[in-house]
Scaffold this active site. Structure first.
Site, short mmCIF file in Angstrom:
data_model
loop_
_atom_site.label_atom_id
_atom_site.label_comp_id
_atom_site.label_asym_id
_atom_site.label_seq_id
_atom_site.Cartn_x
_atom_site.Cartn_y
_atom_site.Cartn_z
N LYS A 107 0.87 -1.19 0.00
CA LYS A 107 0.00 0.00 0.00
C LYS A 107 0.90 1.22 0.00
CE LYS A 107 -4.50 0.25 0.68
NZ LYS A 107 -5.30 -0.81 0.13
N1 GLU Z 1 -7.06 -0.46 -3.00
C1 GLU Z 1 -7.82 -1.64 -3.27
C2 GLU Z 1 -7.81 -2.56 -2.07
O1 GLU Z 1 -7.65 -2.12 -0.96
C3 GLU Z 1 -7.43 -2.30 -4.57
C4 GLU Z 1 -6.02 -2.81 -4.65
C5 GLU Z 1 -5.65 -3.31 -6.04
O2 GLU Z 1 -6.51 -3.37 -6.90
O3 GLU Z 1 -4.48 -3.64 -6.19
O4 GLU Z 1 -8.07 -3.73 -2.16
#
Ligand code: GLU
Length: 419
Positions: A107
């Site tokens: 993240k």
């Molecule tokens: N931000 C989204 C999550 O928390 C998507 C992450 C992604 O598609 O890589 O799952």
């Protein structure tokens, strides 16, 4: 002494402790599983519109590299810090492992209040962040995606910036891109669709008639809005919706397509209606069949958990429910059916995986194929979670996270410790 601190990190660590105890993981193995492999902090200087220079802090945490590249969103929000980003990366790891994707979790984000910057400044900041991240990301190293405060446009800027440095178009560097720039059909809708699909499955099991059922949605961004739309298409009345500007309530059901058009045009639900305005602090405890918290983490504490009046709690956000609230929900297991975040919102990263695969192969799928495969993976993971919860007599979150942690642990142990 650790660089990781704050409520959200403590929550991820506490949840992991519950899982590690349940699985009987020896103490000397725990840090290896929990602590992120890499944490990167960058300074992103940009020219403001008034000619001054301002530096924004950006982060990226890559939790583990055991199963493949790391994967996860990038958030632009004032709350962003290394502890929060690390917790979200850890959750991405359990999520990807639970649904069987060949990724570790990651993240990232920038600490910025989007209300205070212009569109041009946003583009500069997005591009500078990606440029600073070039040594640390790559299609086989770490693949970004949207999260709170970012969208397809930001992903297009990320992809363009990375590509300009490579001297060729590298669509597979990020997912959640516009379809016109190498994105996949069905990604924009994927998370909300997945939430609604799983909620529908649970309603069938609880013998809830979709045409008489109600839904309440906290958060009207990408996840909340598409979850609301899909639930409405299944026949439910969406009686209340909130976002950071306020809430709307209509016992007869809100017009979700009209509300989505309004939110797209104005950036929020504010100004949609004066008659339907409602107290946003009351939204989570409204009586309804399906409650979708799709805003941010830690909104359901023990006190709120005791007051929930929903039959199904479908977690669209990451980490909306605190560990203390989980203890309350464990007592209320027969009243409130929990679909935990790592499963409930995993449709997003599942379809991100499809986007990455399509970009690598340059072979693109029909939307129906994307959605069919998304539901297939969600259904399989749901069945596994229920079987595990029954076999171990544990809450759904413990079962879902245990499956994820177990897979990462098995992969680490089989590969061994280098050198
Ligand atoms: N931000 C989204 C999550 O928390 C998507 C992450 C992604 O598609 O890589 O799952």
């Amino acid at each position: 002494m650790s660089i990781y601190s704050g409520d959200v990190f403590d929550m991820a660590a506490r949840q992991f402790g519950v899982i590690a105890n349940h699985l009987g993981i020896p103490m000397d193995e725990r840090d290896r599983l929990l602590l992120p492999k890499r944490a990167i902090t960058v300074s992103c200087p940009i020219h403001r519109d008034d000619g001054s220079v301002e530096v924004f802090e950006g982060y990226r945490v890559q939790h583990h590299l055991t199963l493949g590249p790391t994967k996860g969103g990038t958030r632009f929000a004032p709350s962003v810090g290394i502890g929060e980003v690390a917790a979200l990366a850890i959750w991405m790891s359990w999520k990807c492992a639970l649904v069987g994707l060949p990724y570790g979790g990651a993240k990232g984000g920038i600490r910025v209040d989007l209300a205070t910057i212009s569109k041009r400044e946003l583009e500069s900041l997005s591009r500078r962040y990606m440029q600073e991240m070039i040594p640390f990301v790559g299609p086989h190293t770490d693949v970004m995606a949207p999260d709170m405060g970012t969208n397809e446009q930001v992903m297009a800027w990320f992809m363009d910036t990375y590509s300009m440095y490579q001297g060729r178009t590298v669509t597979e560097i990020v997912t959640g891109k516009p379809v016109a720039s190498g994105g996949t059909l069905g990604r924009r809708e994927a998370t909300g669709r997945g939430v609604a699909h799983l909620a529908k499955r649970v309603m069938a099991e609880l013998a809830i008639d979709l045409n008489r059922a109600t839904a309440v949605i906290q958060g009207f961004g990408n996840v909340g809005s598409y979850a609301a739309l899909e639930l409405q298409q299944f026949g439910l009345k969406v009686i209340a919706v909130s976002d950071h500007t306020g809430a709307l309530y209509d016992a007869a059901g809100l017009d979700i397509p009209a509300l989505m058009r309004h939110a797209t045009a104005h950036g929020s639900i504010a100004g949609f209606s004066t008659e339907l305005q409602f107290d946003p602090t009351q939204i989570l405890t409204l009586r309804c069949d399906v409650l979708v918290p799709a805003a941010m983490e830690r909104v359901i504490d023990a006190e709120t958990a005791a007051k929930l009046q929903c039959r199904v709690l479908a977690e669209g956000a990451n980490g909306p429910t605190t560990p203390d609230a989980d203890l309350v929900l464990a007592q209320r297991r027969d009243e409130v059916f929990l679909i935990p975040d790592v499963l409930c919102n995993s449709g997003g990263v599942i379809v991100s995986y499809f986007e990455w695969v399509q970009d690598l192969q340059q072979l693109f799928w029909e939307e129906a194929e994307v959605t069919r495969r998304e539901y297939q993976i969600l259904d399989r993971a749901f069945d596994q979670m229920i079987a595990r919860a029954n076999a171990d007599n544990v809450p759904h979150r413990t079962a879902a996270m245990a499956i994820g942690v177990e897979k990462v642990r098995a992969a680490k142990n089989m590969r061994g410790l280098f050198p």
